[in-house]
Design an enzyme around this catalytic site. Structure first.
Site, PDB file in Angstrom:
ATOM      1  N   ARG A  25       1.602 -15.220   9.819  1.00  0.00           N
ATOM      2  CA  ARG A  25       2.300 -15.952   8.746  1.00  0.00           C
ATOM      3  C   ARG A  25       2.705 -17.355   9.182  1.00  0.00           C
ATOM      4  O   ARG A  25       2.593 -18.306   8.411  1.00  0.00           O
ATOM      5  CB  ARG A  25       3.525 -15.175   8.269  1.00  0.00           C
ATOM      6  CG  ARG A  25       3.163 -13.881   7.566  1.00  0.00           C
ATOM      7  CD  ARG A  25       4.381 -13.071   7.208  1.00  0.00           C
ATOM      8  NE  ARG A  25       5.105 -12.742   8.425  1.00  0.00           N
ATOM      9  CZ  ARG A  25       6.410 -12.494   8.489  1.00  0.00           C
ATOM     10  NH1 ARG A  25       7.147 -12.543   7.400  1.00  0.00           N
ATOM     11  NH2 ARG A  25       6.984 -12.198   9.627  1.00  0.00           N
ATOM     12  N   ASN A  43       4.054 -10.258   4.716  1.00  0.00           N
ATOM     13  CA  ASN A  43       3.587  -8.980   5.234  1.00  0.00           C
ATOM     14  C   ASN A  43       3.763  -7.915   4.167  1.00  0.00           C
ATOM     15  O   ASN A  43       4.748  -7.939   3.413  1.00  0.00           O
ATOM     16  CB  ASN A  43       4.397  -8.568   6.461  1.00  0.00           C
ATOM     17  CG  ASN A  43       4.022  -9.334   7.706  1.00  0.00           C
ATOM     18  OD1 ASN A  43       2.978  -9.958   7.782  1.00  0.00           O
ATOM     19  ND2 ASN A  43       4.891  -9.289   8.702  1.00  0.00           N
TER      20      ASN A  43
END
Length: 95
Positions: A25, A43
């Site tokens: 990320r 996520n």
């Protein structure tokens, strides 16, 4: 609408593989920032990472290359579809 806005596309992607707990990320965030892309990444409960990203198609492809070139990340599969552009979105963020 200016010329660059006509070339905008938005893609929803779900990445499978070794993609959580490896900086995916943050890598996506920094790649998006450097390429002027907007959207978000998060996520998911099943071990995948979902992302919506908006910009010129070539920049989106470059972003994916930048994410996958890092150590530890191993993308095994990407489910991708084109979705409507978010006209007023201004940045990329981690959810």
């Amino acid at each position: 609408m200016n010329r660059s806005e006509q070339n905008l596309t938005r893609r929803q992607m779900v990445f499978s593989g070794y993609v959580q707990g490896v900086g995916f990320r943050y890598r996506a965030y920094h790649a998006a920032q450097s390429l002027g892309l907007t959207g978000w990444v998060r996520n998911e409960w099943d071990g995948t990472v979902e992302m919506e990203v908006q910009g010129e198609p070539a920049s989106i492809n470059k972003m994916i290359d930048m994410i996958s070139q890092g150590t530890y990340v191993m993308i095994e599969k990407v489910d991708m579809k084109t979705i409507p552009v978010e006209e007023h979105e201004k940045s990329f963020h981690i959810r």
